[in-house]
Design a protein around this motif. Sequence first.
Motif, PDB file in Angstrom:
ATOM      1  N   ARG A  79      -5.552 -10.503  -4.132  1.00 47.84           N
ATOM      2  CA  ARG A  79      -4.195 -10.576  -4.680  1.00 47.84           C
ATOM      3  C   ARG A  79      -3.192  -9.880  -3.761  1.00 47.84           C
ATOM      4  O   ARG A  79      -2.076 -10.362  -3.563  1.00 47.84           O
ATOM      5  CB  ARG A  79      -4.168  -9.934  -6.074  1.00 47.84           C
ATOM      6  N   VAL A  80      -3.609  -8.765  -3.164  1.00 48.73           N
ATOM      7  CA  VAL A  80      -2.714  -7.984  -2.315  1.00 48.73           C
ATOM      8  C   VAL A  80      -2.499  -8.640  -0.957  1.00 48.73           C
ATOM      9  O   VAL A  80      -1.389  -8.608  -0.407  1.00 48.73           O
ATOM     10  CB  VAL A  80      -3.294  -6.560  -2.126  1.00 48.73           C
ATOM     11  N   LEU A  81      -3.530  -9.271  -0.402  1.00 48.85           N
ATOM     12  CA  LEU A  81      -3.462  -9.751   0.972  1.00 48.85           C
ATOM     13  C   LEU A  81      -2.814 -11.125   1.072  1.00 48.85           C
ATOM     14  O   LEU A  81      -3.426 -12.115   1.488  1.00 48.85           O
ATOM     15  CB  LEU A  81      -4.857  -9.745   1.594  1.00 48.85           C
ATOM     16  N   THR A  82      -1.546 -11.170   0.706  1.00 49.98           N
ATOM     17  CA  THR A  82      -0.693 -12.332   0.923  1.00 49.98           C
ATOM     18  C   THR A  82       0.596 -11.821   1.557  1.00 49.98           C
ATOM     19  O   THR A  82       0.947 -10.633   1.406  1.00 49.98           O
ATOM     20  CB  THR A  82      -0.361 -13.067  -0.382  1.00 49.98           C
ATOM     21  N   PRO A  83       1.345 -12.667   2.266  1.00 51.79           N
ATOM     22  CA  PRO A  83       2.563 -12.193   2.911  1.00 51.79           C
ATOM     23  C   PRO A  83       3.580 -11.575   1.955  1.00 51.79           C
ATOM     24  O   PRO A  83       4.307 -10.655   2.332  1.00 51.79           O
ATOM     25  CB  PRO A  83       3.121 -13.458   3.575  1.00 51.79           C
ATOM     26  N   THR A  84       3.625 -12.060   0.727  1.00 56.84           N
ATOM     27  CA  THR A  84       4.621 -11.543  -0.219  1.00 56.84           C
ATOM     28  C   THR A  84       4.147 -10.310  -0.985  1.00 56.84           C
ATOM     29  O   THR A  84       4.971  -9.585  -1.536  1.00 56.84           O
ATOM     30  CB  THR A  84       5.009 -12.634  -1.232  1.00 56.84           C
ATOM     31  N   ALA A  85       2.824 -10.064  -1.011  1.00 55.59           N
ATOM     32  CA  ALA A  85       2.301  -8.953  -1.812  1.00 55.59           C
ATOM     33  C   ALA A  85       1.940  -7.720  -1.003  1.00 55.59           C
ATOM     34  O   ALA A  85       1.965  -6.600  -1.531  1.00 55.59           O
ATOM     35  CB  ALA A  85       1.075  -9.418  -2.607  1.00 55.59           C
TER      36      ALA A  85
END
Length: 287
Positions: free
Chosen positions: A37-43
């Motif tokens: 969940r954390v490892l996205t460009p927005t998060a």
Amino acid sequence: MLIDFHVHVSRSEHERPWVLEFLDSQFDGDLWAVVDRVLTPTAIRPFLQEHGIDWAVGLAEDSPATVGSTPHDYVANLCAQANALPDPPTGPRGRLIPFASLNPYIVNDLGHELERLVKERGFRGIKAYPVYQLHYMNDIRMYPLYAKAQELGIPMLVHTGSSVFKGARIKYGDPLHLDDVAIDFPGLTILMAHSGRPFWYEQAFWMARQHKNVYMELSGLPGKKLLEYFPELERLADKIVYGSDWPGNPYLRRNVDAILNLPLKDETKEKILWRNAAQILGVDVRG
């Protein structure tokens, strides 16, 4: 200010099953659900900002036989897209610096590939994984990589010490193998990740004291025990850098708070937590 020199940006699909199982056992909850969940460009930037991190080194990895592979294109895109997002009202915090990983059993021309990754994909350092890639750091095959990193002026983070993961060979993690490298490449900044944990603390301390271009990096070490491991730590205040090893250490603030509570000079704490890293990485800092 806080700079985290050691953040793994591997998603669950990048890791070997035994890595997923072990790390999940260290966390009260579904660790990999949090990681993915954390490892996205927005998060990722809000996550780093939430934990007070101004800059974080995001690590690629190429160790398919032991722990897994985190592709360079994925890491470069994650960092670039996250950094392009608008800054929060508190200023440009939570930014990412990509570090490459090159496996000498997979890449033949190490120097050429490193130069391509730096100039075309924006990588600003390299991480070596000898215990997972199964080579000694003073193996002559690695020298073209060091020569190119020195030429490009980028730092090298090196796994030293132990590992719990299947297939890792700990003999490759002795910090003394970096003695040759530090001498032969005096312009290459070398950081010893984990500072020799747990067999070679004395060797790591000696290496950082002996060589101007060698630093200790504290990822994976409990902050409250640092003075037990390194009783003369304050003597090397200019040569020590903080890293979390997230998600291997899933609690990002635990060791930071422990370091802040150590009986050290405030200046020493600042050097460990951000000043030394800012100088090595050449990043701007808040007032």
